[in-house]
Design a protein around this motif. Structure first.
Motif, short mmCIF file in Angstrom:
data_model
loop_
_atom_site.label_atom_id
_atom_site.label_comp_id
_atom_site.label_asym_id
_atom_site.label_seq_id
_atom_site.Cartn_x
_atom_site.Cartn_y
_atom_site.Cartn_z
N ASP A 17 -15.48 -13.73 12.43
CA ASP A 17 -14.65 -13.53 11.24
C ASP A 17 -15.05 -12.23 10.55
OD1 ASP A 17 -14.76 -15.03 7.92
OD2 ASP A 17 -13.30 -13.66 8.84
N ASN A 19 -13.22 -10.73 7.95
CA ASN A 19 -12.82 -10.52 6.54
C ASN A 19 -13.34 -11.63 5.62
OD1 ASN A 19 -11.28 -12.67 7.28
ND2 ASN A 19 -9.34 -11.85 6.53
N ASP A 21 -13.01 -14.84 5.40
CA ASP A 21 -12.27 -16.03 4.95
C ASP A 21 -12.67 -17.27 5.74
OD1 ASP A 21 -9.09 -15.53 6.75
OD2 ASP A 21 -11.17 -15.61 7.44
N ILE A 23 -12.37 -17.80 8.86
CA ILE A 23 -11.55 -18.00 10.05
C ILE A 23 -11.71 -16.80 10.96
CG2 ILE A 23 -9.17 -18.30 10.90
CD1 ILE A 23 -8.50 -19.44 8.09
N GLY A 24 -11.96 -17.00 12.22
CA GLY A 24 -12.10 -15.90 13.15
C GLY A 24 -10.83 -15.06 13.17
N ASP A 25 -10.96 -13.80 13.59
CA ASP A 25 -9.78 -12.93 13.58
C ASP A 25 -9.92 -11.82 14.63
OD1 ASP A 25 -11.23 -12.17 10.45
OD2 ASP A 25 -11.59 -11.07 12.31
N GLU A 70 -3.48 -14.99 9.76
CA GLU A 70 -4.92 -15.26 9.56
C GLU A 70 -5.76 -14.44 10.55
OE1 GLU A 70 -5.10 -19.95 8.22
OE2 GLU A 70 -4.77 -19.45 10.33
CA CA Z 1 -11.02 -14.02 9.11
#
Ligand code: CA
Ligand code: TEU
Length: 555
Positions: A17, A19, A21, A23-25, A70
């Protein structure tokens, strides 16, 4: 080309992740490309990254040509693809076209009226005086049909009701899928992993409209939906319309419901359908009732027999040879180390043994994120800690609000063995909070509490670590052709704890000997030769707990 290569599966939600949050991205994956290139894998398979309401964590797509917000922007994807290619790796995406999300515009249109141009993009049927059009069941508990008030008909969903099945009988729908596939291939994507691809063609009754009930004795056996009457017609059309125009395109079929005997119909070299397929013969059974009545784990002879059968049948029959994608772990199964290893007592030995056995088999291996550091199943202490729709639906169907404590704990105990969530806990990068997966305060799914002991940073600098064994083994495999094309022969198929097999290519013979147990073997296995690679510093006559060796035999 693909026969020398190794696939690494990334579950983007849980990989990295960037950023904060939780949640991986895609930028998170971008930041780990050097890690992946250094590990020595060749092809990255991303589980779905497209627009989705995440009813099934991306396996419910609402826009096939947009990136899930996301996960980032299309620009992030373009950067990622460029970064993958710059490092000499390739990237395949997850083609989920048995069904879409109910939030896809096609379905939003389709449900508006019976004469809407998109009506037949999906599978609608009247109840015909019954409770549902037939007795088909969903993978995620309950009937495979949901009633839609507006037009008074039911629509089919073999998975969740938010995953309506696409109607592959409709040529217009098929052309839409082919156009979308070209969109991604023209962007430079290197291929597709194809989600539940054997399910595209549904079995119709004689009138071409009704769907027959499950035959007696197979009620709820969802494998019955695989290998429908037109599946090979559809895949050969997909090949003619799309794949054949991209000669380097990699295709991996998720072969749920495909037997070894049927495999070459999909991957036979002259079938012009798919390049490779993976099977479920060693996957953990997870039909609803299994959450209260778990299937016993495979014995080693049973596991060996599955590998031997698939290897043999791909070389037999009119459509041979075929090719398979082999794996021990993926996002749909608990951690292989917790299934067949002993992470408590022999973490390094059993994780590296499993790596050796998998990477020396015949076929294109898929590694699953985290297996390269020996990640394990995670303790889930209540139903609320699970995320997976399959677990939650089974809980609601089997437990309900007033179930006794005994039944609840039985369910939780089993889910702690078989749930898909075990493979989806955040990747463990370091001993930093949240395993270095995020700099934010929380994560979308719980982090395995053992992350301080099992993480990339701790292992990278340790020469005797799981990840460094994987790196060495991947390099060894890359430069050992007998492991790419050589034949496979199980030498001790009945042995309860030792997996010993031979790979042969011309005069070259390699032996792999592995003690898949915590007990030292009594006496020698008779397998002698020069040790090329082992997960123990030295080698003597017996095999110590979870000892694996690769030997070369000079005839
Ligand atoms: Ca993220
Ligand atoms: O899975 C297909 C599939 O049938 C099984 O993996 C099923 O989800 C379950 O594990 C069997 O008990 C594919 C994807 O890999 C899975 O993540 C999705 O949930 C499913 O299709 C729907 O797209």
């Amino acid at each position: 080309m693909h026969k020398q290569q190794v696939i690494y599966q990334i579950y983007p939600r849980s990989f990295a992740d960037a950023n904060g949050d939780g949640i991986g991205d895609l930028p998170g994956i971008m930041g780990k490309l050097d890690y992946l290139a250094d590990l020595g894998v060749d092809i990255l398979w991303l589980s779905p990254i497209f627009q989705s309401p995440n009813a099934d964590n991306g396996y419910d797509i609402s826009d096939y040509e947009a990136i899930m917000p996301e996960f980032g922007l299309m620009a992030d994807f373009d950067d990622l693809l460029k970064g993958v290619h710059e490092r000499g790796m390739r990237l395949i995406v997850d083609l989920v076209v048995n069904h879409s999300s109910d939030e896809h515009r096609w379905f939003q249109e389709s449900r508006k009226s019976k004469d809407n141009p998109y009506r037949d993009y999906y599978i609608w049927r009247g109840a015909n005086g019954r409770k549902e059009p037939n007795n088909w069941q969903s993978f995620f508990s309950g009937p495979a049909w949901t009633f839609d008030e507006l037009t008074g008909e039911y629509y089919l969903h073999l998975f969740a009701e938010k995953q309506p099945d696409l109607n592959w009988e409709n040529p217009a729908l098929r052309q839409e899928i082919y156009r979308m596939m070209r969109f991604w291939l023209d962007k430079g994507v290197d291929g597709f992993r194809m989600d539940v691809i054997p399910f595209l063609s549904k079995e119709h009754g004689n009138d071409g409209r009704t769907f027959p009930d499950y035959p007696d004795g197979r009620y709820g056996d969802l494998t019955i939906h695989a290998n429908g009457p037109r599946i090979h017609e559809f895949l050969q059309e997909m090949n003619r319309e799309v794949l054949a125009h991209y000669p380097n395109c990699i295709t991996v079929g998720e072969g749920f419901g495909v037997s070894a005997e049927q495999a070459n119909l999909y991957v036979g070299v002259n079938r012009h359908e798919l390049q490779m397929i993976y099977h479920f013969d060693h996957a953990v059974p997870r039909e609803e009732h299994r959450f209260l009545d778990p299937a016993p784990e495979l014995t080693l002879p049973e596991l060996k027999a599955i590998f031997a059968k698939w290897d043999r049948t791909l070389d037999e029959g009119p459509d041979a040879p075929g090719w398979q994608n082999i794996y021990f772990g993926n996002h749909d199964n608990p951690r292989v180390l917790s299934r067949f290893g002993d992470p408590e007592r022999y973490h390094y030995e059993s994780a590296t043994l499993l790596a050796t056995v998998l990477l020396c088999q015949r076929g294109t291996p898929s590694l699953y994120q985290g297996d390269e550091i020996g990640m394990t199943n995670c303790p889930f202490n209540s139903i609320h800690e699970f995320d997976d729709i399959q677990v939650k639906r089974a809980w609601n169907a089997l437990i309900g609000p007033d179930a006794d404590v005994e039944k609840q704990s039985q369910f939780l105990q089993t889910a702690n063995r078989i749930a898909r969530d075990h493979a989806r806990t955040p990747m463990q990068w370091s001993h930093a909070p949240n395993a270095g997966f995020t700099n934010g305060p929380r994560t979308w799914l719980k982090v395995n509490p053992n992350y301080r002991d099992i993480n990339v940073a701790k292992q990278k600098t340790d020469p005797r670590s799981v990840i460094n064994y994987y790196r060495n083994l991947l390099q060894f495999r890359k430069h050992t052709p007998v492991l790419h094309e050589g034949t496979y022969r199980d030498l001790l198929p009945e042995h309860p704890t030792v997996w010993a097999f031979e790979r042969r290519l011309g005069e070259k013979i390699l032996l792999v000997v592995a003690n898949v147990s915590g007990q030292e073997t009594n006496g020698s296995t008779g397998m002698t030769g020069e040790v090329l690679l082992s997960n123990y510093a030295d080698a003597d006559n017996t095999l110590r707990p979870f000892e694996a060796r690769i030997l070369i035999i000079r005839e």
